[in-house]
Design an enzyme around this catalytic site. Structure first.
Site, PDB file in Angstrom:
ATOM      1  N   GLY A   1     -35.101  28.991 -41.317  1.00  0.00           N
ATOM      2  CA  GLY A   1     -33.798  28.424 -41.656  1.00  0.00           C
ATOM      3  C   GLY A   1     -32.660  29.307 -41.176  1.00  0.00           C
ATOM      4  O   GLY A   1     -32.876  30.370 -40.592  1.00  0.00           O
TER       5      GLY A   1
ATOM      6  N   CYS B   1     -40.303  33.049 -39.675  1.00  0.00           N
ATOM      7  CA  CYS B   1     -38.968  33.330 -39.160  1.00  0.00           C
ATOM      8  C   CYS B   1     -38.037  33.796 -40.296  1.00  0.00           C
ATOM      9  O   CYS B   1     -38.197  34.906 -40.762  1.00  0.00           O
ATOM     10  CB  CYS B   1     -38.440  32.144 -38.378  1.00  0.00           C
TER      11      CYS B   1
ATOM     12  N   GLY C   1     -38.272  33.108 -43.260  1.00  0.00           N
ATOM     13  CA  GLY C   1     -39.206  33.421 -44.354  1.00  0.00           C
ATOM     14  C   GLY C   1     -39.739  34.835 -44.224  1.00  0.00           C
ATOM     15  O   GLY C   1     -39.902  35.559 -45.217  1.00  0.00           O
TER      16      GLY C   1
ATOM     17  N   HIS D   1     -42.701  31.166 -34.522  1.00  0.00           N
ATOM     18  CA  HIS D   1     -43.016  29.891 -35.180  1.00  0.00           C
ATOM     19  C   HIS D   1     -44.405  29.405 -34.754  1.00  0.00           C
ATOM     20  O   HIS D   1     -44.527  28.672 -33.778  1.00  0.00           O
ATOM     21  CB  HIS D   1     -42.008  28.816 -34.781  1.00  0.00           C
TER      22      HIS D   1
ATOM     23  N   GLU E   1     -46.165  27.173 -36.082  1.00  0.00           N
ATOM     24  CA  GLU E   1     -46.355  25.731 -36.318  1.00  0.00           C
ATOM     25  C   GLU E   1     -46.178  24.889 -35.054  1.00  0.00           C
ATOM     26  O   GLU E   1     -46.784  23.827 -34.914  1.00  0.00           O
ATOM     27  CB  GLU E   1     -45.407  25.243 -37.429  1.00  0.00           C
TER      28      GLU E   1
HETATM   29  N1  GLN Z   1     -31.597  32.601 -39.097  1.00  0.00           N
HETATM   30  C1  GLN Z   1     -32.610  33.510 -38.631  1.00  0.00           C
HETATM   31  C2  GLN Z   1     -32.287  34.060 -37.256  1.00  0.00           C
HETATM   32  O1  GLN Z   1     -31.497  33.485 -36.540  1.00  0.00           O
HETATM   33  C3  GLN Z   1     -33.982  32.852 -38.653  1.00  0.00           C
HETATM   34  C4  GLN Z   1     -34.105  31.680 -37.743  1.00  0.00           C
HETATM   35  C5  GLN Z   1     -35.275  30.797 -38.044  1.00  0.00           C
HETATM   36  O2  GLN Z   1     -35.809  30.810 -39.151  1.00  0.00           O
HETATM   37  N2  GLN Z   1     -35.674  29.965 -37.093  1.00  0.00           N
HETATM   38  O3  GLN Z   1     -32.824  35.077 -36.875  1.00  0.00           O
END
Ligand code: GLN
Length: 536
Positions: free
Chosen positions: A357, A384, A386, A510, A512
């Site tokens: 996020g 990420c 998380g 990621h 997933e």
């Molecule tokens: N906001 C965080 C970043 O830009 C994580 C991004 C994400 O979870 N895709 O590093």
């Protein structure tokens, strides 16, 4: 047989959300089984250059390809079904088309001509459609046109389809997906919306070859004949697409309706192979007959729209099937988690995933959730943001730096344990400027991740601006959080683990995005396994 690539266009009528992406992916799967190299492309009629700048509430998750394109989530379905990677060329938006034409205009490439929708925009669209065919990698290109026939914004795309059918009559085919609603009061299926949407296509010069009719009830012969008669198609080209309880059943439903046969016949292509789908059927069988269930919490801030976490949810279906286990996902709103209710919300779970996020909303709940699962030995998977929250939580509650944070949220905290990458600092544009696409990651022997992958170096996809701050590495490792995956070239931290915990893994990338029916992702498999163990 001609040597040129064949182009199949998939349009939609009556309403959105009929499942064009799944129908396209299912048809592609069948044609792949028939022995053809196939790819699927999505044309999106909005003006954003790509969905990277869109809030997930708009169109769901932003999917990322190996080559770092931020794309529509349908590309995830294409990869999950076909087990073949997509690329930048597989998703084109109106914004990108116009941007490219306008750049050409500024360079003087139109030699003083008036630049117009026809032919300049349509030429650009036709070029983009043919890029994949001309690469020589695919015998069949399926192009899904976003939106619904009759929309003002999809007109240039439909016009491009009309021109391509005129230019390459033997190599093009149009599959139109439509709705046949059931009127409960009349006790009848109604064909009129389909007739109208075909009429809308005809008005812009496109006669569909095949109609795929989404329906809640089987289409009997009389209905098929009626649709065929009104819409100028053969009754065999009226394909029933009945609601299914799993998207993964749709290829088999389409096979039963002989969609692949009708397509091959119309394109004058032989069936090079028989449809076996052995691995696919085996996978479906495991979904239908799980030996056990685990309850996994997905903590995120966009959970009102489940499409925001599409690839994560599907990766759990793949990993669950692999483990002969049903993954019962509990969707947990990160904004609603507090120190007071966390035990109640997470206490019953066998594992917890904290989602990716952007921004500060819901961060506190994510950090509270992580503290709870860390202290209570519940398997944890952070992706990420998380993972970044897991680092912040550890710094605060284990190392004791109360103000530790990510500079995404607190720019001048004393312990910026997650911080912006040097090369990101000077970037002002929001679109397409993150660290995107596949990068190598070297795993430490003996770690949970090395065990899961059974490989020393892996490649995973990224989409972020912030990173683990290596300045604090020694302090983290001293207290028991270890960087078990690093980028071999830059030393950037890709994975953190707590070896003392039964399964605590945070990944900056990621995973997933790479999970498919045929290749369920090793980290999801291992996380589900750890959750199963915890459940026992
Ligand atoms: N906001 C965080 C970043 O830009 C994580 C991004 C994400 O979870 N895709 O590093």
């Amino acid at each position: 047989m001609s040597n040129s690539t064949k182009y199949i266009f998939v349009t939609g009528g009556v309403t959105s959300s009929l499942g064009k992406g799944i129908i396209s992916a299912s048809l592609a799967k069948l044609l792949q089984e028939r022995g053809y190299t196939v790819t699927i492309q999505k044309l999106d009629p909005y003006i954003n250059i790509d969905p990277g700048t869109l809030n997930p509430y708009e169109h769901g998750e932003c999917y990322v390809t190996n080559d770092g394109a931020e794309t529509d989530l349908d590309l995830g379905h294409y990869e999950r079904f076909l087990n073949v990677p997509t690329s930048q060329s597989n998703n084109v938006t109106t914004g990108r088309i116009y941007q490219s034409v306008m750049d050409k205009e500024r360079r003087g490439e139109f030699l003083g001509k008036t630049v117009q929708v026809i032919p300049h925009i349509t030429n650009e669209i036709k070029e983009r459609i043919q890029i994949l065919g001309k690469s020589g990698d695919y015998e069949i290109v399926i192009t899904e046109i976003g939106g619904t026939v009759g929309d003002i914004e999809s007109l240039p795309y439909i016009e491009s389809v009309r021109q391509m059918m005129w230019e390459f009559p033997d190599d093009c085919l149009v599959v139109h997906l439509t709705l046949v609603p059931y009127l409960a009061a009349a006790g009848e299926l109604k064909t009129k919306p389909t007739q109208h949407s075909v009429k809308a296509l005809l008005e812009v010069g496109v006669q569909p070859d095949i109609l795929v009719c989404r329906t809640e009830h089987p289409l009997d012969n009389s209905i098929r004949k009626k649709i065929a008669r009104f819409c100028n198609v053969n009754p065999t080209a009226v394909i029933e697409s009945i609601d299914a309880d799993s998207i993964y059943k749709v290829p088999l439903l389409m096979q039963h309706e002989e969609l692949d046969k009708v397509v091959l016949q119309k394109l004058d292509l032989p069936a090079k192979g028989a449809i076996e789908l052995t691995a696919w059927k085996n996978f479906l069988d495991r979904i239908e007959n799980p030996k056990r269930t685990v309850k996994i919490g997905l903590v995120g801030k966009y959970i009102e729209l489940k499409d925001s976490y599409k690839s994560i949810a599907e990766a759990f279906v793949h990993a669950g099937a692999f483990n002969e286990c049903e993954v019962d996902l509990k969707w947990i709103h990160s904004e609603k988690i507090t120190l007071d209710n966390v035990a109640e919300e997470l206490g019953e779970l066998d594992g917890v995933l904290v989602a990716p996020g952007f921004g500060s909303r819901g961060i506190r709940g994510k950090i509270t959730s992580i503290q709870y699962v860390r202290e209570n030995n519940i398997p944890f998977f952070g992706i990420c943001l998380g993972m970044q929250c897991a680092v912040v939580e550890f710094a605060r509650n284990v190392i004791g730096w109360n103000d530790a944070h990510t500079t995404e949220i607190s720019e001048d905290c004393d312990h910026p344990v997650i911080t912006i990458m040097e090369e990101q600092k000077k970037i002002m544009d929001m679109g397409g400027t993150m660290r995107l696409g596949a990068y190598k990651c070297k795993l430490s022997a003996g770690s949970h991740v090395a065990e899961a992958y059974n490989q020393e170096v892996v490649k995973e996809r990224h989409r972020h601006r912030y990173e683990f701050n290596n300045k604090y590495m020694a302090e983290f490792e001293k207290h028991g959080m270890i960087a078990t995956g690093k980028n071999p070239e830059t030393g950037l931290v890709e994975v953190v683990e707590i070896p003392e915990h039964p399964w605590f893994v945070g990944a900056q990338f990621h995973p997933e995005y790479k999970s498919t029916v045929e290749n369920p992702h090793p980290l999801f498999i291992a996380f589900v396994k750890a959750s199963m163990k915890n459940a026992e």
